[in-house]
Design an enzyme around this catalytic site. Structure first.
Site, mmCIF file in Angstrom:
data_model
loop_
_atom_site.group_PDB
_atom_site.id
_atom_site.type_symbol
_atom_site.label_atom_id
_atom_site.label_comp_id
_atom_site.label_asym_id
_atom_site.label_seq_id
_atom_site.Cartn_x
_atom_site.Cartn_y
_atom_site.Cartn_z
ATOM 1 N N GLN A 160 1.727 -8.418 -4.184
ATOM 2 C CA GLN A 160 2.257 -7.447 -5.140
ATOM 3 C C GLN A 160 3.334 -6.542 -4.549
ATOM 4 O OE1 GLN A 160 -1.845 -5.730 -5.640
ATOM 5 N NE2 GLN A 160 -0.760 -3.797 -5.866
ATOM 6 N N GLY A 212 -7.411 0.548 -0.316
ATOM 7 C CA GLY A 212 -7.831 1.409 0.791
ATOM 8 C C GLY A 212 -7.060 2.713 0.876
ATOM 9 N N TYR A 213 -7.178 3.369 2.026
ATOM 10 C CA TYR A 213 -6.633 4.718 2.250
ATOM 11 C C TYR A 213 -7.103 5.616 1.099
ATOM 12 C CZ TYR A 213 -3.966 7.810 5.117
ATOM 13 O OH TYR A 213 -3.619 8.801 5.991
ATOM 14 N N HIS A 233 -9.925 7.694 -5.890
ATOM 15 C CA HIS A 233 -10.827 6.536 -5.727
ATOM 16 C C HIS A 233 -12.281 6.991 -5.835
ATOM 17 C CE1 HIS A 233 -7.200 5.176 -3.358
ATOM 18 N NE2 HIS A 233 -7.381 4.142 -4.129
HETATM 19 O O1 PAF Z 1 -4.239 -0.247 -7.879
HETATM 20 C C1 PAF Z 1 -4.376 -0.839 -6.788
HETATM 21 O O2 PAF Z 1 -4.778 -0.268 -5.787
HETATM 22 C C2 PAF Z 1 -4.017 -2.324 -6.711
HETATM 23 O O3 PAF Z 1 -2.953 -2.634 -7.542
HETATM 24 C C3 PAF Z 1 -5.210 -3.241 -7.000
HETATM 25 C C4 PAF Z 1 -5.698 -3.085 -8.421
HETATM 26 C C5 PAF Z 1 -6.331 -2.949 -6.028
HETATM 27 C C6 PAF Z 1 -4.805 -4.714 -6.827
HETATM 28 O O4 PAF Z 1 -4.374 -4.979 -5.536
#
Ligand code: PAF
EC number: 6.3.2.1
Length: 296
Positions: free
Chosen positions: A62, A32-33, A38
């Site tokens: 993570q 998000g954000y 993106h």
């Molecule tokens: O790159 C990211 O935004 C994250 O590491 C992902 C691939 C969405 C996994 O949580």
């Protein structure tokens, strides 16, 4: 555009798409954000797929205990506007309970590639990424999955996971998107003060200068390139270098200091992680030195 929050709803929606002949399915996992980086992934997904699925999930697995999970920026309303604008068909926004209803006893980890760069500074980070991406792939079952090359190590790790585990999905790496002045787009840029933002330009500048020195034959060895990177970055008083490394790509193998870059077969990555205040930024450049270097 449909917004779904449960795995069951998503599976139903995707089944409907598959039955209606709306394959291939392209998947853009995000936290998000959303920003223009993106958006570029979503556009690429739109070009290659008939159904575009995007997930928004800030994955606790993570983040390390002292990292920015709680303060990671979130803005669902704005994200949905951007997704709609970019033609996304289904947005999947699960809660943490939906993704991890019980303590996780099964994780996926890729060895070797995850011990260097961000893997060294963020222990456990890539296990969290590979585990959640695996879960998301199992849920969405996409034909293609799109990832930005700003996180080049993530791309290398996920490609290796897909290949080692014979997963039926193609990882599509997409180019880094930058601001006009060179700063690589990142959701974390929002945390930079104006002064930090302006000093953060040393990342892209040092990468440009390193590449140019290789092209012109001025920096020929790994040590010379590393020295150039550290001297350019250190010219910014607020920069605290986490790493400035030159490795092979995509295997992320280390190179001895005295190695001539023109002797390296295939691609290398020049990868940076630098802290400005509490904000840690990464950037990189992947290229084949043999192809760009001046013959001297
Ligand atoms: O790159 C990211 O935004 C994250 O590491 C992902 C691939 C969405 C996994 O949580």
């Amino acid at each position: 555009m449909r917004v779904v929050r449960s795995i069951e709803q998503l599976r139903e929606a995707l089944e409907y798409m598959r039955q209606g002949g709306h394959a291939p399915i392209g998947f853009v996992p995000t936290m998000g954000y959303l920003h223009e980086g993106h958006a570029s992934l979503l556009r690429r997904a739109g070009e290659m797929s008939n159904t575009v699925v995007m997930s928004i999930f800030v994955n606790p697995l993570q983040f390390g205990p002292n990292e920015d999970y709680d303060s990671y920026p979130r803005d669902e309303e704005r994200d949905l506007e951007l997704a709609e604008r970019e033609g996304v068909d289904i947005v999947f926004i699960p809660s943490v309970e939906e993704m991890y209803p019980q303590p996780t006893r099964t994780t996926v980890s890729v060895s070797e590639l995850t011990t260097r760069l961000c893997g060294a500074s963020r222990p456990g980070h890539f296990n969290g990424v590979t585990t959640v991406v695996n879960k998301l792939f199992n849920i969405v079952q996409p034909h293609y999955a799109f990832f930005g090359l700003k996180d080049a190590q993530q791309v290398a790790v996920l490609r290796r996971m897909v290949s080692d585990l014979n997963m039926n999905v193609e990882i599509v790496p997409c180019p880094i998107v930058r601001e006009g002045d060179g700063l690589a787009l990142s959701s974390r840029n929002v945390f930079l003060s104006p002064e930090e933002r302006s000093q953060a330009l040393v990342l892209s500048r040092s990468l440009r200068e390193a590449r140019q020195s290789i092209e012109e034959g001025k920096a020929r060895t790994v040590a010379e390139v590393r020295e150039l990177l550290t001297s350019v970055i250190s010219s910014s008083p607020l920069a605290v270098i986490d790493y400035a490394e030159i490795l092979t790509f995509p295997n992320l193998e280390g190179l001895e200091n005295e190695v001539l870059l023109t002797d390296v077969d295939g691609e290398i990555i020049i990868a940076l992680a630098v802290k400005f205040g509490r904000t840690r930024l990464i950037d990189n450049n992947v290229f084949i030195p043999k192809e760009v270097a001046a013959v001297v």
